[in-house]
Design an enzyme around this catalytic site. Structure first.
Site, PDB file in Angstrom:
ATOM      1  CB  CYS A   2      94.998  -9.435 -80.160  1.00 26.59           C
ATOM      2  SG  CYS A   2      95.165  -9.711 -78.397  1.00 26.59           S
ATOM      3  NE  ARG A  27      92.230 -11.970 -85.036  1.00 30.26           N
ATOM      4  CZ  ARG A  27      92.421 -13.218 -85.430  1.00 30.26           C
ATOM      5  NH1 ARG A  27      91.713 -13.709 -86.406  1.00 30.26           N
ATOM      6  NH2 ARG A  27      93.334 -13.987 -84.863  1.00 30.26           N
ATOM      7  CD1 TRP A  71      88.777 -11.536 -75.767  1.00 31.81           C
ATOM      8  CD2 TRP A  71      90.526 -12.723 -75.047  1.00 31.81           C
ATOM      9  NE1 TRP A  71      88.307 -12.515 -74.922  1.00 31.81           N
ATOM     10  CE2 TRP A  71      89.354 -13.255 -74.471  1.00 31.81           C
ATOM     11  CE3 TRP A  71      91.748 -13.310 -74.739  1.00 31.81           C
ATOM     12  CZ2 TRP A  71      89.371 -14.349 -73.606  1.00 31.81           C
ATOM     13  CZ3 TRP A  71      91.768 -14.389 -73.873  1.00 31.81           C
ATOM     14  CH2 TRP A  71      90.579 -14.899 -73.320  1.00 31.81           C
ATOM     15  CG  ASN A  97      97.104 -12.598 -81.389  1.00 32.73           C
ATOM     16  OD1 ASN A  97      96.619 -12.870 -80.288  1.00 32.73           O
ATOM     17  ND2 ASN A  97      96.758 -13.226 -82.498  1.00 32.73           N
ATOM     18  N   GLY A  98      98.984 -13.032 -78.580  1.00 33.07           N
ATOM     19  CA  GLY A  98      99.509 -14.283 -78.032  1.00 33.07           C
ATOM     20  C   GLY A  98      99.953 -14.081 -76.594  1.00 33.07           C
ATOM     21  CD  GLU A 482      75.782 -24.117 -81.024  1.00 32.75           C
ATOM     22  OE1 GLU A 482      76.625 -24.599 -80.262  1.00 32.75           O
ATOM     23  OE2 GLU A 482      75.998 -23.094 -81.698  1.00 32.75           O
ATOM     24  CE  LYS A 486      75.980 -19.647 -80.447  1.00 31.42           C
ATOM     25  NZ  LYS A 486      76.735 -20.735 -81.028  1.00 31.42           N
ATOM     26  CD  GLU A 489      78.917 -18.165 -77.531  1.00 34.75           C
ATOM     27  OE1 GLU A 489      78.110 -18.679 -78.317  1.00 34.75           O
ATOM     28  OE2 GLU A 489      80.096 -17.963 -77.822  1.00 34.75           O
ATOM     29  CG  HIS A 505      68.634 -39.609 -63.495  1.00 34.47           C
ATOM     30  ND1 HIS A 505      68.501 -40.765 -62.773  1.00 34.47           N
ATOM     31  CD2 HIS A 505      68.136 -39.877 -64.736  1.00 34.47           C
ATOM     32  CE1 HIS A 505      67.972 -41.707 -63.548  1.00 34.47           C
ATOM     33  NE2 HIS A 505      67.737 -41.183 -64.741  1.00 34.47           N
ATOM     34  CE  LYS A 609      83.683 -16.426 -85.381  1.00 33.82           C
ATOM     35  NZ  LYS A 609      82.375 -16.984 -85.003  1.00 33.82           N
TER      36      LYS A 609
END
Ligand code: M6R
Length: 614
Positions: A2, A27, A71, A97-98, A482, A486, A489, A505, A609
Site C-alpha cells: 500500500c 504501490r 493493495w 500498510n502490512g 522475462e 512481462k 503481467e 520434452h 510495485k
C-alpha cells in the site's frame, strides 16, 4: 504494497494527500482514501482507482491529513475495506500498510466489548484500539501513550499512521518491516511510504529504523522506540526530482522507463571501473572476504530473479565457483547449506520485498555474507545486508519492471567481475575487455529503442492473442522468462518461457497453427553449437504451424528464412546479449497488452510495485 501519506503543515491536507497518492498509486490501486483532521475527523474513501476517489471528493478543510492507496490483503477491495479506518467514537483514524497477524483475537476482543467493526480488514482494529486506549485507563487523554500502547499489542508487519481529533496538530506513525520515510519541510512535515509522496515540497528526508515511532508536528519530528524511549532517525537528501517521477511526455511510466534504460545502465556502471580495477560500493565485505567466497546463492523474486539467473551464468563462467539461484520465497524453507564462505546475492528493485528480506535474514543467521543489489536508497534489504551495490535506474513507477531489470543485470555483472578480480580467475586485461563490452551497452540500447515501431506493427498483426511461448538457450533462457512475465503481467494472457532444448520434452505439444512463439537466438559468433541448435528449434516449430518472432543479432542470415518476424539487435558478446534482447520484448508486451484491451499498462490488475507481505 500500500501507499501511505501523512501531512501536518499550512497547506490544505486534502489536495496535498491526493497529489501524494497519485504519485504512489503504483504501490497499490484497488481502493484509496483520505482523512482530514480539523479538530474533527472527515473521511472520504472509495474502491477502485484514485480517479473514483477524486470523483466523490467534497470540501474537507484542514491542514492535517492522512491518506492511503491500497493493495488488498484481508478483505475485498470495497468502499468499506478502503482506508482510512475510523474508530467507533469517530475521533481517531488510521491508515495501515502490512498485515496485523493477530487481528483475529483483537477483533474478537472489540466485538466482546460491543464495538461494531465495519470492514473485513485486519487494519480496522488499530483505530478502535487507539480510541479505547485514549478514552479510558492509564493512557486516557494521552495520544502518544495510547498509540504506543496499541503498537505494543500488534504482531506482524505494519506501517501505521494515527490521527486523533483532539490533536489536529500532530500525526503519530510507526513502522515494523514495512517502509516509512519522514519528509522535513519548513513549517510542514510529511510522511510517506516512499519519497515520491513529498518530493515536490522537500528533498530533506529521514530514514527510520525498524520498530521506530515518529511524532510529526508542523515544527519538527521526534523519533521514539516502541517503549517510548528516544531514538534517532537518519537524515538524508533525496537525489532525484519530481520530473523523474512524472511521465515526461510518454503515455505511460513504463514507456518512459523503457526509454530511460540507456541511462539506467550507464549510471549503474558509473564509477565502478577505474585504474584497471573493478570497485564495489563501500561495504563491510573486504577484498579478503571476497577472495574466500567459494559459493554464491542468489535470492530474488520476479524480474529480479530473472536478472539473478544471468548472474549465475556470468559468475560461474568468470569466477568458476558454483552459483545456486533460488526464488526468495522458497529459499529459507528448504534449509540451504550456507556458511561464512558463502556469498548471498539478494536482488531487489524496491529493497522492500518481504520474501527477499526474509531470505537475507535467514542467510545472515547462517553466517553467510549478504550483498544486496538494490535500486532504493536506504530501504530495508540493503540496510540488513553486509554490502550493497546500488543500481542507479531512478524511480521505477511502472509496476512491470523494465529499467530496473536491466540495471540489475548490469550490477550483477559488476559483482561477477569484482569476484573474478578478487579471486584472480580473470586477468586484469580480460576484465578490462569484458568491461569495455559492458560500457558499449547503453549506446546499443539507445539504438535499439527504434525497434518500438516494428514491435507495434507485429502486435498489430498478431492482435489479441490468447497464448504465447518464449524460447531461449543459455543466457537467452532468462530473457525468454522475462519476456513471458512481462506479457502475463501486462496483457493478462497465458505466456510461458522455456529453455529451447526442453521443447521436445513436452512443450512442443502446445504448438499449433498460428501460435506466436518468440525465439531468442544466441549470437552466431558465440558457441556455434548453441546457435545451430536453436536454428533447428525454429524450424521444428515453424514446421508445426507456429508464427515465429525471432530476436537475433544483426546480420544473422541463418535465421531469416525461418522467421515470420525478424527483430535484429546490435552485435555484442554473448553474455551481454540479454541487455539488448530484453528490450524488444518489453515493447511487444506493452503493445500486445493494448491489443488485449489493457490501456493502463502502468498498473496491471492484482499487482503492486513492491510486495511487502510474504
Ligand atoms: O522490488 P523487487 O525487485 O524485489 O520486486 C521483485 C518482483 O516483485 C518484481 O520484479 C515483479 O516481478 C515485477 N512486477 C516484474 O515486472
Amino acid at each position: 504494497m500500500c501507499g501511505i501519506v501523512g501531512y501536518v503543515g499550512e497547506r490544505q491536507g486534502l489536495s496535498l494527500a491526493l497529489e501524494a497518492l497519485r504519485r504512489m498509486e503504483y504501490r497499490g490501486y484497488d481502493s484509496s482514501g483520505i482523512a482530514v483532521n480539523n479538530g474533527g475527523i472527515s473521511v472520504v474513501k472509495k474502491a477502485g482507482k484514485l480517479a473514483n476517489l477524486e470523483a466523490v471528493l467534497g470540501d474537507m478543510p484542514g491542514t492535517t491529513a492522512i491518506g492511503h492507496t491500497r493493495w488488498a490483503t484481508h478483505g475485498r477491495p470495497t468502499d468499506e475495506n478502503a482506508h482510512p479506518h475510523v474508530s467507533f467514537d469517530g475521533r481517531a483514524a488510521i491508515v495501515h500498510n502490512g498485515i496485523i497477524e493477530n487481528f483475529a483475537p483483537l477483533r474478537q476482543e472489540l466485538v466482546d466489548a460491543g464495538i461494531t467493526l465495519n470492514s473485513d480488514t485486519d487494519s480496522e482494529v488499530a483505530a478502535h484500539l487507539l480510541a479505547r486506549a485514549y478514552n479510558e485507563g492509564e493512557t486516557a487523554g494521552d495520544f502518544r501513550a495510547s498509540a504506543l500502547a496499541v503498537l505494543g499489542r500488534l504482531e506482524g508487519a505494519f506501517t501505521l499512521l494515527f490521527t486523533h481529533a483532539d490533536h489536529p496538530d500532530q500525526i503519530i506513525a510507526a513502522r515494523r518491516s514495512t517502509p516509512l520515510i519522514v519528509g522535513v519541510g519548513e513549517g510542514e512535515m510529511f510522511l510517506g511510504s516512499d519519497v515520491a509522496a513529498f518530493i515536490e515540497y522537500t528533498k530533506n528526508a529521514v530514514e527510520l529504523d525498524q520498530d521506530n515511532v515518529v511524532v510529526i508536528t508542523r515544527d519538527g519530528y521526534e523519533v521514539l522506540n516502541f517503549d517510548g524511549t528516544a531514538a534517532e532517525g537518519r537524515p538524508f537528501t533525496i537525489d532525484w526530482d519530481l520530473a523523474a517521477a512524472e511521465k515526461g511526455g510518454f503515455d505511460s511510466f513504463m514507456m518512459k522507463e523503457i526509454h530511460e534504460q540507456p541511462a539506467a545502465v550507464r549510471d549503474t556502471l558509473g564509477g565502478h571501473f577505474h585504474d584497471g580495477r573493478v570497485f564495489l560500493d563501500e561495504s563491510d565485505i573486504s577484498e579478503t572476504d571476497l577472495k574466500s567466497i567459494n559459493q554464491v546463492f542468489v535470492v530474488a523474486c520476479g524480474s529480479a530473479y530473472h536478472s539473478g539467473l544471468l548472474a549465475k551464468y556470468a559468475i560461474e563462467h568468470w569466477v568458476r565457483i558454483p552459483v545456486q539461484i533460488e526464488v526468495a520465497s522458497e529459499f529459507r524453507y528448504r534449509d540451504p547449506v550456507l556458511d561464512e564462505r558463502t556469498l548471498v546475492l539478494a536482488i531487489s528493485q524496491s529493497g522492500e520485498t518481504a520474501d527477499t528480506l526474509e531470505a537475507v535474514r535467514h542467510a545472515k543467521t547462517q553466517g553467510a555474507k549478504v550483498l544486496a543489489v538494490c535500486n532504493t536508497n536506504g530501504s530495508q534489504i540493503p540496510r540488513e545486508s553486509d554490502a550493497v551495490l546500488y543500481t542507479h535506474a531512478g524511480p521505477e513507477i511502472g509496476v512491470a519492471s523494465t529499467k530496473a531489470f536491466l540495471a540489475q543485470v548490469a550490477a550483477n555483472y559488476i559483482v561477477g567481475l569484482a569476484l573474478a578480480q578478487a579471486k584472480g580467475t580473470k586477468y586484469p586485461d580480460e576484465i578490462a575487455e569484458i568491461w569495455a563490452s559492458l560500457e558499449e551497452i547503453p549506446a546499443k540500447i539507445e539504438e535499439l529503442l527504434d525497434v518500438r515501431e516494428q514491435m507495434a506493427g507485429i502486435a498489430d498483426e498478431l492482435g489479441a492473442v490468447q497464448t504465447m511461448l518464449f524460447l531461449g538457450r543459455g543466457v537467452g533462457f532468462p530473457v525468454a522468462l522475462e519476456g513471458a512475465l512481462k506479457l502475463k503481467e501486462l496483457a493478462y494472457i497465458h505466456a510461458e518461457g522455456f529453455p529451447a532444448g526442453e521443447l521436445k520434452h513436452g512443450p512442443i505439444a502446445l504448438i499449433e497453427d498460428d501460435l506466436p512463439v518468440v525465439v531468442v537466438v544466441p549470437s552466431p559468433r558465440g558457441v556455434k553449437l548453441l546457435h545451430s541448435k536453436i536454428v533447428s528449434n525454429i524450424q521444428e516449430i515453424r514446421a508445426r504451424g507456429a508464427q515465429t518472432i525471432v530476436i537475433a543479432e544483426e546480420g544473422d542470415e541463418a535465421v531469416r528464412e525461418f522467421a515470420n518476424y525478424l527483430i535484429e539487435i546490435p552485435a555484442t558478446s554473448s553474455i551481454m546479449q540479454p541487455l539488448l534482447a530484453t528490450v524488444p520484448l518489453q515493447f511487444l508486451a506493452a503493445d500486445i497488452a493494448r491489443e488485449c484491451g489493457n490501456e493502463d499498462i502502468d498498473k496491471p490488475r492484482n499487482l503492486a510495485k513492491s510486495v511487502t507481505v510474504e
